[in-house]
Design a protein around this motif. Structure first.
Motif, mmCIF file in Angstrom:
data_model
loop_
_atom_site.group_PDB
_atom_site.id
_atom_site.type_symbol
_atom_site.label_atom_id
_atom_site.label_comp_id
_atom_site.label_asym_id
_atom_site.label_seq_id
_atom_site.Cartn_x
_atom_site.Cartn_y
_atom_site.Cartn_z
ATOM 1 N N LEU A 1 0.561 -1.147 -0.279
ATOM 2 C CA LEU A 1 0.005 0.393 0.389
ATOM 3 C C LEU A 1 0.598 1.332 0.126
ATOM 4 C CD1 LEU A 1 -2.511 1.869 0.450
ATOM 5 C CD2 LEU A 1 -2.453 1.490 2.474
ATOM 6 N N ALA A 2 1.936 1.289 0.893
ATOM 7 C CA ALA A 2 2.887 2.298 1.390
ATOM 8 C C ALA A 2 3.338 3.147 -0.383
ATOM 9 C CB ALA A 2 4.056 2.355 1.787
ATOM 10 N N GLY A 3 3.970 1.480 -1.077
ATOM 11 C CA GLY A 3 4.640 1.791 -2.086
ATOM 12 C C GLY A 3 3.449 2.048 -3.410
ATOM 13 N N ALA A 4 3.020 1.432 -3.397
ATOM 14 C CA ALA A 4 1.635 2.188 -4.048
ATOM 15 C C ALA A 4 0.729 4.167 -4.399
ATOM 16 C CB ALA A 4 -0.168 1.112 -4.153
ATOM 17 N N LEU A 5 0.883 4.331 -3.340
ATOM 18 C CA LEU A 5 0.754 5.611 -2.937
ATOM 19 C C LEU A 5 1.578 6.467 -3.259
ATOM 20 C CD1 LEU A 5 -1.265 4.759 0.893
ATOM 21 C CD2 LEU A 5 -2.232 5.621 -1.557
ATOM 22 N N GLY A 6 2.709 5.677 -3.241
ATOM 23 C CA GLY A 6 4.069 6.672 -3.543
ATOM 24 C C GLY A 6 5.505 7.127 -2.912
ATOM 25 N N VAL A 7 5.167 6.578 -1.844
ATOM 26 C CA VAL A 7 6.390 6.476 -0.336
ATOM 27 C C VAL A 7 7.505 5.844 -1.113
ATOM 28 C CG1 VAL A 7 6.873 6.021 2.068
ATOM 29 C CG2 VAL A 7 4.407 6.124 1.066
ATOM 30 N N PRO A 8 7.939 6.190 -0.765
ATOM 31 C CA PRO A 8 9.688 5.269 -1.248
ATOM 32 C C PRO A 8 9.418 4.241 -0.398
ATOM 33 C CG PRO A 8 10.071 7.328 -0.762
ATOM 34 C CD PRO A 8 8.663 7.304 -0.178
ATOM 35 N N THR A 9 10.427 3.077 -0.530
ATOM 36 C CA THR A 9 10.379 2.155 0.518
ATOM 37 C C THR A 9 11.572 1.615 0.857
ATOM 38 O OG1 THR A 9 10.774 0.708 -1.637
ATOM 39 C CG2 THR A 9 8.410 0.710 -1.205
ATOM 40 N N GLY A 10 12.776 2.538 0.061
ATOM 41 C CA GLY A 10 14.174 2.736 0.916
ATOM 42 C C GLY A 10 13.900 3.174 2.305
ATOM 43 N N ALA A 11 14.372 2.877 3.297
ATOM 44 C CA ALA A 11 14.655 4.054 5.099
ATOM 45 C C ALA A 11 14.431 5.126 4.611
ATOM 46 C CB ALA A 11 14.726 3.183 5.651
ATOM 47 N N VAL A 12 16.464 4.953 4.546
ATOM 48 C CA VAL A 12 16.821 6.421 3.329
ATOM 49 C C VAL A 12 16.175 7.552 2.818
ATOM 50 C CG1 VAL A 12 18.971 8.152 2.983
ATOM 51 C CG2 VAL A 12 19.205 5.783 4.597
ATOM 52 N N ALA A 13 15.589 6.552 1.855
ATOM 53 C CA ALA A 13 14.775 7.773 0.778
ATOM 54 C C ALA A 13 13.548 8.021 1.181
ATOM 55 C CB ALA A 13 14.626 6.964 -0.283
ATOM 56 N N ALA A 14 12.815 6.843 2.267
ATOM 57 C CA ALA A 14 12.088 7.535 2.750
ATOM 58 C C ALA A 14 12.466 8.639 3.653
ATOM 59 C CB ALA A 14 10.799 6.480 3.513
ATOM 60 N N ALA A 15 12.667 8.385 4.524
ATOM 61 C CA ALA A 15 13.240 9.642 5.631
ATOM 62 C C ALA A 15 13.739 11.021 5.022
ATOM 63 C CB ALA A 15 14.290 9.490 6.458
ATOM 64 N N ARG A 16 14.593 10.591 4.367
ATOM 65 C CA ARG A 16 14.610 12.617 2.711
ATOM 66 C C ARG A 16 13.389 12.814 2.841
ATOM 67 N NH1 ARG A 16 20.386 10.035 0.411
ATOM 68 N NH2 ARG A 16 21.648 10.580 2.555
ATOM 69 N N ALA A 17 12.198 12.194 2.348
ATOM 70 C CA ALA A 17 11.499 12.592 1.702
ATOM 71 C C ALA A 17 10.463 13.652 3.145
ATOM 72 C CB ALA A 17 10.310 11.428 1.133
ATOM 73 N N VAL A 18 10.432 12.398 4.035
ATOM 74 C CA VAL A 18 9.770 12.747 5.409
ATOM 75 C C VAL A 18 10.419 14.483 5.330
ATOM 76 C CG1 VAL A 18 9.086 12.418 7.819
ATOM 77 C CG2 VAL A 18 9.307 10.650 6.764
ATOM 78 N N LEU A 19 11.969 14.452 5.607
ATOM 79 C CA LEU A 19 12.134 16.225 6.003
ATOM 80 C C LEU A 19 12.236 16.842 4.745
ATOM 81 C CD1 LEU A 19 15.944 14.844 6.700
ATOM 82 C CD2 LEU A 19 13.431 15.298 8.464
ATOM 83 N N ASP A 20 11.853 16.470 2.879
ATOM 84 C CA ASP A 20 12.180 17.717 2.321
ATOM 85 C C ASP A 20 11.046 17.628 0.955
ATOM 86 O OD1 ASP A 20 14.458 18.086 3.029
ATOM 87 O OD2 ASP A 20 15.564 16.591 1.991
ATOM 88 N N GLY A 21 9.786 16.870 1.804
ATOM 89 C CA GLY A 21 8.978 16.156 0.317
ATOM 90 C C GLY A 21 7.658 17.444 1.223
ATOM 91 N N VAL A 22 6.594 17.380 0.310
ATOM 92 C CA VAL A 22 5.354 17.915 0.281
ATOM 93 C C VAL A 22 4.816 17.058 0.548
ATOM 94 C CG1 VAL A 22 6.110 19.498 -2.056
ATOM 95 C CG2 VAL A 22 5.254 16.871 -2.308
ATOM 96 N N VAL A 23 3.776 17.765 0.773
ATOM 97 C CA VAL A 23 1.836 17.041 1.232
ATOM 98 C C VAL A 23 1.418 16.741 0.450
ATOM 99 C CG1 VAL A 23 0.060 17.208 2.708
ATOM 100 C CG2 VAL A 23 2.126 17.160 3.615
ATOM 101 N N ARG A 24 0.663 15.990 -0.119
ATOM 102 C CA ARG A 24 -0.493 15.573 -1.460
ATOM 103 C C ARG A 24 -1.758 15.579 -0.709
ATOM 104 N NH1 ARG A 24 4.571 13.699 -4.491
ATOM 105 N NH2 ARG A 24 5.034 15.709 -6.092
ATOM 106 N N ARG A 25 -2.829 15.333 -1.222
ATOM 107 C CA ARG A 25 -4.008 15.849 -0.464
ATOM 108 C C ARG A 25 -4.531 14.034 -1.562
ATOM 109 N NH1 ARG A 25 -4.536 16.846 4.556
ATOM 110 N NH2 ARG A 25 -6.439 16.398 4.358
ATOM 111 N N MET A 26 -5.297 12.863 -0.692
ATOM 112 C CA MET A 26 -5.617 12.381 -1.493
ATOM 113 C C MET A 26 -7.294 11.660 -1.066
ATOM 114 S SD MET A 26 -2.539 9.303 -1.141
ATOM 115 C CE MET A 26 -1.147 9.993 -1.764
ATOM 116 N N ASP A 27 -8.042 11.673 -2.164
ATOM 117 C CA ASP A 27 -8.901 11.196 -1.815
ATOM 118 C C ASP A 27 -9.229 9.957 -0.696
ATOM 119 O OD1 ASP A 27 -9.238 13.292 -3.109
ATOM 120 O OD2 ASP A 27 -11.126 11.328 -4.893
#
Length: 287
Positions: A103-129
């Motif tokens: 599910l996380a992968g299908a929603l677009g969250v990186p599945t690697g710990a480093v990439a996902a943590a960096r997305a938390v710090l530098d990413g954007v919020v996307r609103r979803m249905d």
């Protein structure tokens, strides 16, 4: 999905580490903590169960919650915030760790710990249905009828006792006369299902009725506040084409049926209605 916000590294983070993640992959948990702590002020919480998880989330204050866990942790957090009517004002972030991460992968969250943590710090919020049913349950990614098992998620029978369960079922079958059933067991102990007779209505219009057996029904949040519905009729001879529709509400009714909402099996029920809530929840994704 709409991009609505960016984050600065000065944000305060509430890092909630699910116990399943700690048991499944302690190294990835450590890496995620290191990356997040290096980039922002963090408070780390280690809840031991669902009640403590809910208590930690409710006491988050102004901190941005970051989940370190699998699909079930994400679903639990969205469900809690939905029931508290706080989804609109609380964007979630996630570092996927654990066994069930589809599910996380299908929603677009990186599945690697480093990439996902960096997305938390530098990413954007996307609103979803979000799909919300008439019992206040939620569906983030996909709804399926019947409740066929998905990869990485145990079947309702459980995997650890499958052999013991099959032995007991064999004994019961020798003592109790067989009766017709739409559910039958395969050799691997996972339930399999025969054709179902269901009425599927989309925005009040019947897509398929009880006189047409179906193999499967799937519903997922689409775009612009509409759900995408696909019904696969039972084929006789040539393969039957799927019936597809889009709408804001979907009602399924018929004989008792179970359904899989993301990674959770629910039911049996005789009728259930799902309604799309447009842009109901926010998830931090790579920019």
């Amino acid at each position: 999905m709409a991009e609505v916000a960016t984050f600065a590294t000065s944000d305060q983070l509430l890092v909630v580490i699910d116990p399943v993640a700690r048991r499944a992959d302690a190294e990835s948990v450590r890496i995620a903590k290191d990356v997040l702590s290096a980039g922002a002020a963090t408070k780390v919480c280690l809840p031991e169960g669902p009640e403590e998880f809910a208590r930690v989330l409710a006491r988050r204050g102004s901190r941005r919650p970051v989940l370190v866990g699998d699909d079930r942790a994400l679903m639990r957090a969205v469900s809690l915030l939905h029931r508290q009517r706080e989804l609109a004002g609380c964007a979630l972030s996630m570092v996927p760790v654990g066994g069930a991460l589809s599910l996380a992968g299908a929603l677009g969250v990186p599945t690697g710990a480093v990439a996902a943590a960096r997305a938390v710090l530098d990413g954007v919020v996307r609103r979803m249905d979000l799909l919300v049913d008439d019992s206040d349950g939620v569906v983030l990614g996909a709804l399926r009828i019947p409740s066929l098992p998905s990869p990485g998620v145990p079947s309702p029978a459980g995997t650890g006792h499958a052999s013991w369960l099959r032995t007991c079922q064999s004994l019961v079958r020798t003592l109790v006369p067989a009766r017709p059933s739409r559910e039958r067991e395969s050799l691997d102990g996972v339930p399999r299902f025969g054709p179902a007779r269901l009425r599927v209505e989309v925005d009040g219009v019947t897509l398929v009725d009880l006189d047409q057996p179906v193999e499967a029904v799937s519903v997922r949040p689409g775009a612009s506040g509409l759900a995408e519905v696909e019904v696969r009729p039972v084929s006789v001879g040539a393969e039957a084409s799927p019936l597809c529709a889009r709408g804001r509400s979907v009602t399924v009714s018929g004989a008792d049926f179970r359904y899989r909402a993301d990674a959770v099996v629910a039911g049996p029920v005789r009728t259930r209605t799902w309604v799309v809530r447009e842009g109901a929840w926010g998830l931090t994704l790579p920019g």
